[in-house]
Design an enzyme around this catalytic site. Structure first.
Site, PDB file in Angstrom:
ATOM      1  N   CYS A  88      -2.203  -2.286   7.851  1.00 21.54           N
ATOM      2  CA  CYS A  88      -2.144  -3.257   6.747  1.00 21.54           C
ATOM      3  C   CYS A  88      -0.918  -4.162   6.809  1.00 21.54           C
ATOM      4  O   CYS A  88      -0.974  -5.324   6.399  1.00 21.54           O
ATOM      5  CB  CYS A  88      -2.260  -2.529   5.415  1.00 21.54           C
ATOM      6  N   ASP A 139       0.792  -1.243   0.000  1.00 23.47           N
ATOM      7  CA  ASP A 139       0.000   0.000   0.000  1.00 23.47           C
ATOM      8  C   ASP A 139       0.826   1.296   0.000  1.00 23.47           C
ATOM      9  O   ASP A 139       0.461   2.270   0.694  1.00 23.47           O
ATOM     10  CB  ASP A 139      -0.971   0.018   1.191  1.00 23.47           C
ATOM     11  N   LYS A 194      -6.512  -4.941  -3.120  1.00 18.87           N
ATOM     12  CA  LYS A 194      -7.162  -5.605  -1.976  1.00 18.87           C
ATOM     13  C   LYS A 194      -8.220  -4.686  -1.369  1.00 18.87           C
ATOM     14  O   LYS A 194      -7.987  -3.486  -1.190  1.00 18.87           O
ATOM     15  CB  LYS A 194      -6.111  -5.997  -0.938  1.00 18.87           C
TER      16      LYS A 194
HETATM   17  C1  C5J Z   1      -3.169   0.795   5.446  1.00 20.68           C
HETATM   18  C2  C5J Z   1      -4.920   2.033   6.516  1.00 20.68           C
HETATM   19  N1  C5J Z   1      -2.644   0.534   4.267  1.00 20.68           N
HETATM   20  N2  C5J Z   1      -4.166   2.439   7.525  1.00 20.68           N
HETATM   21  N3  C5J Z   1      -4.400   1.366   5.467  1.00 20.68           N
HETATM   22  O1  C5J Z   1      -2.545   0.566   6.474  1.00 20.68           O
HETATM   23  O2  C5J Z   1      -6.105   2.297   6.499  1.00 20.68           O
END
Ligand code: C5J
Length: 215
Positions: A157, A24, A126
């Site tokens: 995540c 991400d 995802k």
């Molecule tokens: C991730 C989030 N990628 N913090 N998303 O950690 O919402």
């Protein structure tokens, strides 16, 4: 076999059955003026991961090893976004500085330029926090048994994915300089939680120790 000095002990891996997961590293989370910053977060705490991660990607690619990127986000009609997630994240799908927030195809949903995937690297979209939930990640990993885990955010995540990976039988090495949180305390404790109790979820090391092993 390459071995990395790590917490709680040495992490040994066969590069042929080890994949680098980049979780991400999206503009929505990392760009100044974007979604993450609009929530009052200091994106600098995430952006510190870009340079070491870029160096790791360069080395990993030069060694011809597997890289898989993930992106958190949803279909434009939000049909893959559970109502419960939307209730607690009502900004999802709203107009942001870089397009509709966390919507596939929008500029903000994509990966930052510095870490853009290259030809041959899989990008897993995802809908959840974990990279295994609702994706074909496990099939993509094939015979891999070890994961090098990087990306953002450490306690959300990254953690969810490491926990999912553990339950599926993968050994995970998390790189502390290549994962980031908006909350320094969560970064510190999140990493401690992974390596605690003899490595309850995996190992923690810094990327230069790994790069040295694959150079
Ligand atoms: C991730 C989030 N990628 N913090 N998303 O950690 O919402």
């Amino acid at each position: 076999m390459p071995t990395v000095a790590a917490d709680p002990g040495p992490f040994t891996f066969d590069p042929a059955t080890t994949a680098l997961l980049v979780i991400d590293m999206q503009r929505d989370f990392l760009l100044p003026g974007g979604f993450g910053e609009s929530l009052g977060n200091d994106v600098g705490l995430l952006r510190r991961t870009i340079e070491p991660l870029a160096a790791l990607l360069t080395a990993w690619r030069a060694a011809g090893l597997t890289v898989i990127h993930t992106r958190e986000g949803h279909l434009p009609d939000l049909s893959d976004c559970p109502p419960a997630k939307l209730r607690r994240g009502p900004m999802i799908g709203q107009a942001g500085r870089f397009g509709r927030i966390l919507i596939r195809g929008e500029y903000g949903h994509d990966i930052v330029d510095e870490l853009a995937p290259v030809a041959g690297e899989a990008v897993v979209d995802k809908p959840g926090k974990g990279a295994f939930h609702g994706t074909d990640l496990q099939a993509l990993l094939g015979g891999a048994d070890r994961l090098i885990v990087t990306g953002v955010t450490t306690e959300v995540c990254v953690h969810t994915t490491v926990r999912e990976a553990n339950d599926r039988g993968y050994e995970c090495l998390v790189l502390s300089d290549c994962v980031g949180s908006y909350f320094p305390e969560f970064q510190r404790v999140g990493l401690q939680m992974i390596a605690a109790q003899g490595g309850i979820f995996g190992w923690v090391a810094e990327s230069p120790a790994l790069i040295k092993e694959i150079a």
